[in-house]
Motif scaffolding. Structure first.
Motif, PDB file in Angstrom:
ATOM      1  N   ASN A  73       0.857  -1.189   0.000  1.00 54.77           N
ATOM      2  CA  ASN A  73       0.000   0.000   0.000  1.00 54.77           C
ATOM      3  C   ASN A  73       0.893   1.239   0.000  1.00 54.77           C
ATOM      4  O   ASN A  73       1.177   1.797   1.040  1.00 54.77           O
ATOM      5  CB  ASN A  73      -0.899  -0.033   1.239  1.00 54.77           C
ATOM      6  CG  ASN A  73      -2.033   0.930   1.138  1.00 54.77           C
ATOM      7  OD1 ASN A  73      -2.546   1.214   0.062  1.00 54.77           O
ATOM      8  ND2 ASN A  73      -2.449   1.458   2.280  1.00 54.77           N
ATOM      9  N   ASN A  74       1.352   1.666  -1.182  1.00 50.04           N
ATOM     10  CA  ASN A  74       2.322   2.753  -1.306  1.00 50.04           C
ATOM     11  C   ASN A  74       1.628   4.103  -1.419  1.00 50.04           C
ATOM     12  O   ASN A  74       0.813   4.304  -2.315  1.00 50.04           O
ATOM     13  CB  ASN A  74       3.180   2.513  -2.552  1.00 50.04           C
ATOM     14  CG  ASN A  74       3.830   1.154  -2.517  1.00 50.04           C
ATOM     15  OD1 ASN A  74       4.739   0.927  -1.754  1.00 50.04           O
ATOM     16  ND2 ASN A  74       3.340   0.236  -3.343  1.00 50.04           N
ATOM     17  N   GLU A  75       1.971   5.021  -0.530  1.00 51.21           N
ATOM     18  CA  GLU A  75       1.428   6.373  -0.613  1.00 51.21           C
ATOM     19  C   GLU A  75       2.197   7.154  -1.659  1.00 51.21           C
ATOM     20  O   GLU A  75       3.421   7.056  -1.741  1.00 51.21           O
ATOM     21  CB  GLU A  75       1.506   7.062   0.743  1.00 51.21           C
ATOM     22  CG  GLU A  75       0.617   6.408   1.779  1.00 51.21           C
ATOM     23  CD  GLU A  75       0.627   7.142   3.103  1.00 51.21           C
ATOM     24  OE1 GLU A  75       1.204   8.248   3.197  1.00 51.21           O
ATOM     25  OE2 GLU A  75       0.050   6.594   4.056  1.00 51.21           O
ATOM     26  N   THR A 125      -2.343  -1.096  -9.314  1.00 53.73           N
ATOM     27  CA  THR A 125      -3.689  -0.670  -8.923  1.00 53.73           C
ATOM     28  C   THR A 125      -3.556   0.630  -8.148  1.00 53.73           C
ATOM     29  O   THR A 125      -2.806   0.701  -7.164  1.00 53.73           O
ATOM     30  CB  THR A 125      -4.373  -1.741  -8.050  1.00 53.73           C
ATOM     31  OG1 THR A 125      -4.425  -2.962  -8.787  1.00 53.73           O
ATOM     32  CG2 THR A 125      -5.779  -1.307  -7.667  1.00 53.73           C
ATOM     33  N   ILE A 126      -4.260   1.648  -8.603  1.00 51.89           N
ATOM     34  CA  ILE A 126      -4.236   2.973  -7.982  1.00 51.89           C
ATOM     35  C   ILE A 126      -5.572   3.184  -7.286  1.00 51.89           C
ATOM     36  O   ILE A 126      -6.631   2.942  -7.882  1.00 51.89           O
ATOM     37  CB  ILE A 126      -4.020   4.062  -9.052  1.00 51.89           C
ATOM     38  CG1 ILE A 126      -2.690   3.817  -9.776  1.00 51.89           C
ATOM     39  CG2 ILE A 126      -4.076   5.452  -8.430  1.00 51.89           C
ATOM     40  CD1 ILE A 126      -2.551   4.600 -11.066  1.00 51.89           C
ATOM     41  N   GLN A 183      -3.403  12.884  -3.484  1.00 48.78           N
ATOM     42  CA  GLN A 183      -2.804  11.825  -2.663  1.00 48.78           C
ATOM     43  C   GLN A 183      -3.510  10.511  -2.999  1.00 48.78           C
ATOM     44  O   GLN A 183      -4.738  10.452  -2.957  1.00 48.78           O
ATOM     45  CB  GLN A 183      -2.934  12.138  -1.183  1.00 48.78           C
ATOM     46  CG  GLN A 183      -1.999  13.236  -0.692  1.00 48.78           C
ATOM     47  CD  GLN A 183      -0.543  12.872  -0.876  1.00 48.78           C
ATOM     48  OE1 GLN A 183       0.180  13.575  -1.555  1.00 48.78           O
ATOM     49  NE2 GLN A 183      -0.098  11.784  -0.285  1.00 48.78           N
ATOM     50  N   ILE A 184      -2.733   9.490  -3.297  1.00 49.53           N
ATOM     51  CA  ILE A 184      -3.274   8.182  -3.663  1.00 49.53           C
ATOM     52  C   ILE A 184      -2.460   7.094  -2.984  1.00 49.53           C
ATOM     53  O   ILE A 184      -1.438   7.368  -2.346  1.00 49.53           O
ATOM     54  CB  ILE A 184      -3.242   7.963  -5.201  1.00 49.53           C
ATOM     55  CG1 ILE A 184      -1.805   8.137  -5.777  1.00 49.53           C
ATOM     56  CG2 ILE A 184      -4.168   8.920  -5.905  1.00 49.53           C
ATOM     57  CD1 ILE A 184      -1.235   6.888  -6.349  1.00 49.53           C
ATOM     58  N   ASP A 188       1.344  -3.124  -6.654  1.00 51.14           N
ATOM     59  CA  ASP A 188       1.498  -3.974  -7.821  1.00 51.14           C
ATOM     60  C   ASP A 188       0.219  -4.792  -7.986  1.00 51.14           C
ATOM     61  O   ASP A 188      -0.321  -5.301  -7.006  1.00 51.14           O
ATOM     62  CB  ASP A 188       2.707  -4.895  -7.658  1.00 51.14           C
ATOM     63  CG  ASP A 188       4.019  -4.132  -7.710  1.00 51.14           C
ATOM     64  OD1 ASP A 188       4.182  -3.293  -8.605  1.00 51.14           O
ATOM     65  OD2 ASP A 188       4.888  -4.371  -6.851  1.00 51.14           O
ATOM     66  N   ALA A 189      -0.269  -4.883  -9.206  1.00 44.87           N
ATOM     67  CA  ALA A 189      -1.523  -5.614  -9.451  1.00 44.87           C
ATOM     68  C   ALA A 189      -1.255  -7.088  -9.653  1.00 44.87           C
ATOM     69  O   ALA A 189      -0.197  -7.520  -9.998  1.00 44.87           O
ATOM     70  CB  ALA A 189      -2.221  -5.033 -10.682  1.00 44.87           C
TER      71      ALA A 189
END
Length: 189
Positions: A73-75, A125-126, A183-184, A188-189
């Motif tokens: 879960n990368n900010e 995935t965003i 901000q998202i 990796d999907a």
């Protein structure tokens, strides 16, 4: 017997040292790697489509060879980019040497996350605004260089950027008048 015990103890010590070194490296934070000084772009050479910034003569810009550590879960900061010919993305995408339609969900990742092209043509995935979209990585948002013709006279990217096509912004349900910075999280999907 004493030699075998000594070899075993040395081997265990070596494993401990290697493990400690790996943990130390993994725990390190991404720090700036340098600076470049902005050059004034020649007239008409900095494409400001999508409100892109142009380098400012004499301004100092931070560069990075790394990005924050990748997790599940990368900010990140989502920015807007055109991957079409003539768009503010500059030349063809690094992964496939092609241009891509703004109607296709594609992204460029900061240098560290791009990881020497290892994420090329892979999906991520965003997520934002309670929605998610799958996008293909096609380019690098260069965090190490900028303010030159190759980079459309734009500053280096920050180390936490996901530079996305209009299709990504639409899929996330962001009103067009708010496109540009969001901000998202991504994975990796």
């Amino acid at each position: 017997m004493k030699v075998t015990t000594s070899i075993a103890a040395s081997f265990v010590l070596l494993l401990i040292l290697i493990s400690a070194n790996c943990l130390c490296c993994e725990a390190q934070q991404c720090r700036p790697s340098g600076r470049i000084i902005g050059k004034k772009p020649p007239p008409g050479e900095c494409n400001q489509e999508n409100d892109s910034d142009c380098c400012v003569q004499g301004k100092s810009y931070t560069t990075y060879k790394c990005s924050p550590a990748v997790s599940s879960n990368n900010e990140a900061q989502l920015t807007l980019n055109s991957f079409e010919k003539g768009g503010d993305g500059g030349g063809p995408s690094a992964c496939d040497n092609q241009y891509h339609s703004d109607d296709t969900p594609v992204v460029a990742l900061s240098t560290g996350w791009f990881n020497n092209m290892s994420r090329c043509l892979h999906n991520i995935t965003i997520s934002a605004n309670g929605k998610s979209v799958v996008a293909m990585v096609v380019d690098e948002c260069d965090s190490t260089m900028g303010c030159d013709e190759d980079h459309d006279y734009q500053p280096p990217c920050h180390n936490n950027i996901v530079d996305a096509s209009k299709a990504v912004w639409k899929a996330l349900g962001v009103p067009q008048n708010q496109w540009g910075g969001l901000q998202i999280t991504w994975a990796d999907a």
